[in-house]
Design an enzyme around this catalytic site. Structure first.
Site, PDB file in Angstrom:
ATOM      1  N   ARG A  36       0.884  -1.185   0.000  1.00  0.00           N
ATOM      2  CA  ARG A  36       0.000   0.000   0.000  1.00  0.00           C
ATOM      3  C   ARG A  36       0.908   1.217   0.000  1.00  0.00           C
ATOM      4  O   ARG A  36       1.741   1.392   0.899  1.00  0.00           O
ATOM      5  CB  ARG A  36      -0.914  -0.004   1.224  1.00  0.00           C
ATOM      6  CG  ARG A  36      -1.621   1.319   1.420  1.00  0.00           C
ATOM      7  CD  ARG A  36      -2.750   1.275   2.403  1.00  0.00           C
ATOM      8  NE  ARG A  36      -3.917   0.634   1.831  1.00  0.00           N
ATOM      9  CZ  ARG A  36      -5.171   0.843   2.240  1.00  0.00           C
ATOM     10  NH1 ARG A  36      -5.421   1.674   3.221  1.00  0.00           N
ATOM     11  NH2 ARG A  36      -6.173   0.219   1.659  1.00  0.00           N
ATOM     12  N   ARG A  40     -14.194  -8.125   0.910  1.00  0.00           N
ATOM     13  CA  ARG A  40     -12.764  -7.878   0.670  1.00  0.00           C
ATOM     14  C   ARG A  40     -11.975  -9.125   1.046  1.00  0.00           C
ATOM     15  O   ARG A  40     -11.079  -9.560   0.324  1.00  0.00           O
ATOM     16  CB  ARG A  40     -12.281  -6.681   1.513  1.00  0.00           C
ATOM     17  CG  ARG A  40     -12.774  -5.314   1.070  1.00  0.00           C
ATOM     18  CD  ARG A  40     -12.146  -4.884  -0.239  1.00  0.00           C
ATOM     19  NE  ARG A  40     -10.695  -4.931  -0.199  1.00  0.00           N
ATOM     20  CZ  ARG A  40      -9.906  -3.984   0.338  1.00  0.00           C
ATOM     21  NH1 ARG A  40     -10.437  -2.888   0.828  1.00  0.00           N
ATOM     22  NH2 ARG A  40      -8.590  -4.117   0.330  1.00  0.00           N
TER      23      ARG A  40
END
Ligand code: CP
Ligand code: NVA
Length: 301
Positions: free
Chosen positions: A101, A287
């Protein structure tokens, strides 16, 4: 050859269909998959905060019999303590997969290029593929189909919007986007999606975008890394708030989505996010299921 998940654009329609098929199996029969990634380790290298992405990957990996660990921004310090390539080459010697990320999307590309093990984009300033896949999977679950369903995305043409564009193009979902002028998704993103058959319409009129929509979606007005623009964006995005008045233009009973975290009172009101048609937590749950499928596909080759 190892495979990465950098962008949904790089997946074929079949890849996406296969991920969704495996996700459904994983949800239906969790017990069958408890050893499938046994002995494998996943590294989570995060330069931004996270709740859903971090926790769903860590728990997902555990449920598949594997291990994971989290490296916070101050620990690896990509580009400061060492280069992204050196981080990738080192981690490749220890782990079986890396979730990154980051801010600049080029870090994802460079990490994928330098790594011997699969790299998964856990959000960059350009895209958020795990989110886009989980979102369209959630729509499939709710409507028992994707083709013929219309999703209206209202707000910033950001990373989440980009991934929805590619996910829609790969699955036949109709997508209407309403963004203020200058905040639309990138032209090259729209062109690439249209080239593979995507049915995407962009307008600056929020009511027009949601007209006849089966699902309405929004995201924060100032993404992580753009906090300094928050005040200015509050003014620009005000007409794009997902509230009950805007929802009156959509199909009666239309579902409501948000990738979360939500800034309640800004891009979405409490009554809408907490309303009976909100599916934001089903979306958040998915998710994990979709990422379990992605992990099996990439790490178990
Ligand atoms: N939607 C999402 O990616 O949430 P986090 O930022 O909490 O991971
Ligand atoms: N667009 C948001 C998504 C958060 C999951 C951001 O990048 O901050």
């Amino acid at each position: 050859m190892k495979k990465d998940l950098v962008s949904i654009k790089d997946l074929s329609n079949k890849d996406v269909a296969d991920i969704f098929e495996l996700t459904a199996k994983l949800k239906k029969n969790k017990a069958k998959f408890t050893k499938v990634l046994s002995g494998k380790t996943l590294a989570l290298v995060f330069q931004k905060p996270s709740n859903r992405t971090r926790v769903s990957f860590e728990v997902g990996m555990y449920q598949l019999g594997g291990n994971s660990f989290y490296l916070a921004p101050h620990e690896v310090s990509i580009g400061v303590r060492e280069s992204v390539q050196d981080v990738a080459k080192t981690l490749s010697r220890y782990v079986d997969g890396i979730v990154l990320r980051t801010f600049e999307h080029k870090n994802i590309l460079e990490m994928a290029d330098a790594s011997r093990v699969p790299v998964i984009n856990g959000l960059s300033d350009f895209s958020h593929p795990c989110q886009g896949l989980a979102d369209v999977y959630t729509i499939k679950e709710k409507f028992k189909k994707i083709k013929g369903v219309t999703l209206a995305y209202v707000g910033d043409g950001n990373n989440v919007c980009t991934s929805l564009v590619f996910a829609a193009a790969r699955t036949g979902l109709h997508l209407n986007i309403a963004s203020p002028c200058g905040y639309e998704p990138k032209k090259e993103v729209l062109d690439q999606a249209k080239k593979v058959g995507g049915s995407i319409r962009v307008t600056s009129d929020a009511a027009l975008a949601v007209k006849g929509a089966d699902v309405v979606y929004t995201d924060v007005w100032a993404s992580m890394g753009k906090e300094d623009q928050a005040q200015e964006r509050k003014k620009i995005f005000k007409p794009y708030q997902l509230n009950s008045s805007l929802l009156r233009s959509a199909k009666k009973g239309c579902l409501v989505m948000h990738c979360l975290p939500a800034h309640r009172g800004q891009e979405i009101t409490d009554e809408v996010i907490d309303g009976k048609n909100s599916i934001v937590f089903d979306q958040a749950e998915n998710r994990m299921h979709v990422q379990k499928a992605i992990l099996i596909k990439l790490l178990n080759r």
